[in-house]
Design a protein around this motif. Structure first.
Motif, PDB file in Angstrom:
ATOM      1  N   GLN A 182       1.205   1.571  50.401  1.00  0.00           N
ATOM      2  CA  GLN A 182       0.735   1.920  49.068  1.00  0.00           C
ATOM      3  C   GLN A 182       1.832   1.782  48.010  1.00  0.00           C
ATOM      4  OE1 GLN A 182      -1.017   5.822  49.258  1.00  0.00           O
ATOM      5  NE2 GLN A 182      -2.258   5.319  51.053  1.00  0.00           N
ATOM      6  N   ARG A 183       3.079   1.753  48.435  1.00  0.00           N
ATOM      7  CA  ARG A 183       4.170   1.677  47.461  1.00  0.00           C
ATOM      8  C   ARG A 183       4.101   0.409  46.621  1.00  0.00           C
ATOM      9  NH1 ARG A 183       5.999   0.415  52.467  1.00  0.00           N
ATOM     10  NH2 ARG A 183       7.341  -1.426  52.776  1.00  0.00           N
ATOM     11  N   TYR A 184       3.396  -0.606  47.120  1.00  0.00           N
ATOM     12  CA  TYR A 184       3.268  -1.842  46.344  1.00  0.00           C
ATOM     13  C   TYR A 184       2.169  -1.725  45.281  1.00  0.00           C
ATOM     14  CZ  TYR A 184       5.821  -3.703  50.381  1.00  0.00           C
ATOM     15  OH  TYR A 184       6.738  -3.925  51.389  1.00  0.00           O
ATOM     16  N   ASP A 185       1.239  -0.794  45.470  1.00  0.00           N
ATOM     17  CA  ASP A 185       0.084  -0.631  44.579  1.00  0.00           C
ATOM     18  C   ASP A 185      -0.699  -1.923  44.426  1.00  0.00           C
ATOM     19  OD1 ASP A 185      -0.279   2.042  43.854  1.00  0.00           O
ATOM     20  OD2 ASP A 185       1.414   1.973  42.466  1.00  0.00           O
ATOM     21  N   LEU A 186      -0.712  -2.725  45.485  1.00  0.00           N
ATOM     22  CA  LEU A 186      -1.478  -3.965  45.528  1.00  0.00           C
ATOM     23  C   LEU A 186      -2.547  -3.849  46.594  1.00  0.00           C
ATOM     24  CD1 LEU A 186       1.363  -6.630  45.207  1.00  0.00           C
ATOM     25  CD2 LEU A 186      -0.179  -5.812  43.406  1.00  0.00           C
ATOM     26  N   TYR A 187      -3.727  -4.369  46.297  1.00  0.00           N
ATOM     27  CA  TYR A 187      -4.876  -4.158  47.176  1.00  0.00           C
ATOM     28  C   TYR A 187      -5.752  -5.405  47.193  1.00  0.00           C
ATOM     29  CZ  TYR A 187      -9.409  -2.302  48.721  1.00  0.00           C
ATOM     30  OH  TYR A 187     -10.586  -2.094  49.387  1.00  0.00           O
ATOM     31  N   PHE A 188      -6.349  -5.679  48.322  1.00  0.00           N
ATOM     32  CA  PHE A 188      -7.453  -6.632  48.405  1.00  0.00           C
ATOM     33  C   PHE A 188      -8.574  -5.943  49.174  1.00  0.00           C
ATOM     34  CE2 PHE A 188      -4.668  -7.468  52.009  1.00  0.00           C
ATOM     35  CZ  PHE A 188      -5.551  -7.456  53.087  1.00  0.00           C
ATOM     36  N   ARG A 271      -3.099   2.163  38.328  1.00  0.00           N
ATOM     37  CA  ARG A 271      -3.632   3.044  37.288  1.00  0.00           C
ATOM     38  C   ARG A 271      -5.104   3.380  37.487  1.00  0.00           C
ATOM     39  NH1 ARG A 271      -0.915   0.585  31.712  1.00  0.00           N
ATOM     40  NH2 ARG A 271       1.273   0.734  32.410  1.00  0.00           N
ATOM     41  N   LEU A 272      -5.665   3.011  38.605  1.00  0.00           N
ATOM     42  CA  LEU A 272      -7.090   3.230  38.813  1.00  0.00           C
ATOM     43  C   LEU A 272      -7.383   4.659  39.265  1.00  0.00           C
ATOM     44  CD1 LEU A 272      -8.376  -0.042  40.532  1.00  0.00           C
ATOM     45  CD2 LEU A 272      -8.558   0.645  38.140  1.00  0.00           C
ATOM     46  N   VAL A 273      -8.459   5.191  38.739  1.00  0.00           N
ATOM     47  CA  VAL A 273      -8.999   6.478  39.168  1.00  0.00           C
ATOM     48  C   VAL A 273     -10.273   6.204  39.960  1.00  0.00           C
ATOM     49  CG1 VAL A 273     -10.037   8.652  38.404  1.00  0.00           C
ATOM     50  CG2 VAL A 273      -8.029   7.730  37.217  1.00  0.00           C
ATOM     51  N   SER A 274     -10.460   6.927  41.035  1.00  0.00           N
ATOM     52  CA  SER A 274     -11.646   6.747  41.871  1.00  0.00           C
ATOM     53  C   SER A 274     -12.222   8.116  42.226  1.00  0.00           C
ATOM     54  CB  SER A 274     -11.285   5.984  43.146  1.00  0.00           C
ATOM     55  OG  SER A 274     -12.363   5.972  44.051  1.00  0.00           O
ATOM     56  N   THR A 275     -13.528   8.220  42.220  1.00  0.00           N
ATOM     57  CA  THR A 275     -14.201   9.454  42.613  1.00  0.00           C
ATOM     58  C   THR A 275     -15.001   9.192  43.874  1.00  0.00           C
ATOM     59  OG1 THR A 275     -14.399  10.128  40.293  1.00  0.00           O
ATOM     60  CG2 THR A 275     -15.756  11.294  41.891  1.00  0.00           C
ATOM     61  N   VAL A 276     -14.640   9.878  44.951  1.00  0.00           N
ATOM     62  CA  VAL A 276     -15.348   9.701  46.223  1.00  0.00           C
ATOM     63  C   VAL A 276     -16.515  10.672  46.300  1.00  0.00           C
ATOM     64  CG1 VAL A 276     -13.399   8.808  47.543  1.00  0.00           C
ATOM     65  CG2 VAL A 276     -13.745  11.268  47.384  1.00  0.00           C
ATOM     66  N   PHE A 277     -17.532  10.265  47.044  1.00  0.00           N
ATOM     67  CA  PHE A 277     -18.670  11.158  47.281  1.00  0.00           C
ATOM     68  C   PHE A 277     -19.113  11.033  48.732  1.00  0.00           C
ATOM     69  CE2 PHE A 277     -20.097   7.219  45.368  1.00  0.00           C
ATOM     70  CZ  PHE A 277     -21.142   6.784  46.168  1.00  0.00           C
ATOM     71  N   ASP A 278     -19.471  12.157  49.302  1.00  0.00           N
ATOM     72  CA  ASP A 278     -19.892  12.236  50.707  1.00  0.00           C
ATOM     73  C   ASP A 278     -21.021  13.257  50.755  1.00  0.00           C
ATOM     74  OD1 ASP A 278     -20.158  12.337  53.431  1.00  0.00           O
ATOM     75  OD2 ASP A 278     -18.048  12.788  53.860  1.00  0.00           O
ATOM     76  N   LEU A 279     -22.249  12.771  50.877  1.00  0.00           N
ATOM     77  CA  LEU A 279     -23.438  13.615  50.752  1.00  0.00           C
ATOM     78  C   LEU A 279     -24.309  13.469  51.990  1.00  0.00           C
ATOM     79  CD1 LEU A 279     -24.333  12.409  47.130  1.00  0.00           C
ATOM     80  CD2 LEU A 279     -22.919  14.389  47.723  1.00  0.00           C
TER      81      LEU A 279
END
Length: 526
Positions: A182-188, A271-279
């Motif tokens: 995660q230290r790279y903050d790069l994702y695919f 800088r992304l914000v994410s909201t998880v949901f588990d219902l």
């Protein structure tokens, strides 16, 4: 040549040491393999015999194995039955195929080590199978011959090319290896299961909780390194061997070579914000849930919403229920407004949490499991109507757990968004118009009885046949392979299969890399 197993639908847990299967189980395997072979339309003659009728394990003499040890040097480690680490490495994640034990395992530390293993296997006529994560549902990542274990090649490192961020991933890296960097903050876009290999995920397309936003895993693949059947090493990109790159974007693993490195275009998620949901809901709400989620996804023009909907039968601890798991790239308040109708159904479990991108991905990861399972998939171009949803709910109500760990499920993975913006022929993965992917399956304990296994298979087949008729399609996801699937080449690849067979002929004319559903092993009516 060691002959390969076509349908390995054997009961698990009967063999806990390294002996060959007993005669009763082998006869059962042979009968199932013959039926599967006839249904699949495999090439006649030797090829069909080699891939449909199992034989007892074979192995070259000890001099050949000593030769391999010497050739490997620092490039890898050879393990034979009875040696330290052999059994742990040999077992696939799907314990349905735990009885298939390789004659030898090479754990490769470098591309050169992989090349040595391939050349040796060709020289001694030993079948060879590569493994990254070992999660293949149909057991295609295990063998009676030589298993090439890529797990030591698990590096993940960043690079910038023409000012664009890239992630370079080793052929043995798993989803968890990517998330640990995660230290790279790069994702695919990756998968949910932490132990799943990036290689298999990519080569089959790549579903995950961010494919609606950024595309499937294969869509961000820009380059890959492969060891070909003659042991040579090539690069595949848009500039060189572009047809091979295309085939690696959804053409399935174990077909053209052993992929030892992948280069992905990456997204900066710092800088992304994410909201998880588990219902979780009682199964009676399944029809309303599916209707509401369809409406949410159709309104989500920015493709920030992604989810998985899973119907589960009773498992001894809970009754039939429906779980909705996913995340929203944004704040909690707008997500709750999107989910208003869903939340009004009063979930028995409600978890919604706004957090950073990486913490959301960690929550979405599936817990590690060691189990036996079967899976059948569909890739419909339209959403299920209320009658289809009710049929799924009814199936979960009628499911009866027949032992510890025995459960049945129907899962829908949302598609569309960025995945649909790629034309079906632009990558080997063809199902760009699919609204979702169905995963119809069951799990059971490794030591389950024949009765438990047979009843589970029958129940899954019943649900699959019903949904296939309702959806008017047999299109399937190659990363959820089904050994019993008829005309699998059409189901997995559709109109792209013909081009895949031409690429197979170019890079692997002798079909050295093969399994029961490998490209080139089925007749194609053009």
């Amino acid at each position: 040549m060691i002959k390969r197993l076509g349908w390995r639908g054997c009961p698990m847990g009967e063999w806990t040491d390294e002996r060959a299967p007993d005669r009763r189980a082998m006869l059962r395997l042979a009968a199932q393999a013959t039926v599967a072979g006839l249904g699949a339309g495999l090439l006649p003659g030797a090829a069909q015999a080699a891939e449909s009728i199992p034989e007892a394990p074979q192995s070259p003499d000890e001099r050949a194995w000593r030769e391999l040890r010497g050739l490997l040097g620092e490039g890898g480690r050879l393990r034979r039955p009875g040696e330290s680490g052999y059994l742990e490495t040999a077992l696939p994640k799907n314990r349905r195929y735990a009885n298939v034990r390789p004659a030898g395992i090479v754990s490769c530390r470098s591309t050169q080590g992989v090349s040595v293993a391939v050349r040796w296997a060709r020289k001694h006529s030993v079948s060879l199978v590569p493994r990254s994560g070992g999660h293949n549902y149909a057991g295609h990542s295990t063998t009676y011959g030589l298993l090439v274990d890529l797990s030591p090649m698990n590096s993940v490192r960043p690079r910038r090319t023409a000012g664009r961020p890239r992630l370079i991933v080793g052929g043995g890296a798993t989803n968890s290896h990517v998330y640990q960097n995660q230290r790279y903050d790069l994702y695919f876009p990756g998968g949910r299961c932490p132990g799943v290999g990036v290689a298999g995920l990519t080569l089959g397309g790549g579903l995950g909780f961010n494919d609606r936003k950024w595309g499937m895993t294969c869509d961000l693949l820009t380059e890959t390194e492969l060891v070909l059947p003659d042991g040579t090493v090539v690069r595949a990109s848009e500039r060189e061997n572009s047809d091979l790159l295309w085939a690696c974007q959804g053409g399935g693993g174990g077909n053209f070579g052993i992929n030892t490195e992948f280069t992905f275009g990456a997204v900066d998620v710092s800088r992304l914000v994410s909201t998880v949901f588990d219902l979780t809901f009682d199964a009676e709400h399944g029809v309303a849930l599916l209707r509401s989620l369809r409406e949410i996804i159709e309104r989500d023009r920015r493709h920030d919403f992604d989810c998985r909907l899973q119907f589960s039968g009773a498992n001894g601890r809970t009754g039939p229920q429906v779980n909705v798991l996913g995340h929203y790239l944004g704040r909690r308040a707008p997500l709750e407004r999107l989910l208003a109708e869903v939340l009004a159904l009063n979930p028995t479990r409600r978890f919604i949490d706004e957090r950073g991108f990486w913490r959301s991905q960690e929550y979405l990861l599936a817990p590690a499991e060691t189990t036996a399972l079967v899976s059948k998939s569909l890739a419909p171009s339209g959403w299920p109507d209320d009658d289809a949803a009710e049929a799924i709910v009814d199936w979960t109500r009628r499911w009866r757990s027949r032992g510890p760990g025995n459960t049945g499920y129907v899962t829908l993975f949302a598609m569309g968004g960025a995945t649909a913006e790629v034309a079906p022929r632009d990558t080997a993965f063809p199902h760009r118009n699919a609204k979702y992917i169905f995963d119809i399956g069951a799990r059971w304990a490794q030591n389950a009885s024949d009765y438990v296994i047979d009843q589970s298979l029958a129940a899954v087949t019943e649900m699959y046949d019903d949904l296939r008729r309702r959806a008017h399609t047999s299109a399937a996801y190659v990363n959820f392979p089904d050994p019993a699937l008829r005309r699998w080449w059409d189901a997995y690849y559709g109109p792209n299969y013909h081009r895949l067979t031409k690429i197979k002929q170019q890079y692997d004319p002798t079909r050295f890399f093969r399994h029961a559903q490998s490209v080139g092993s089925a007749l194609t009516v053009m």
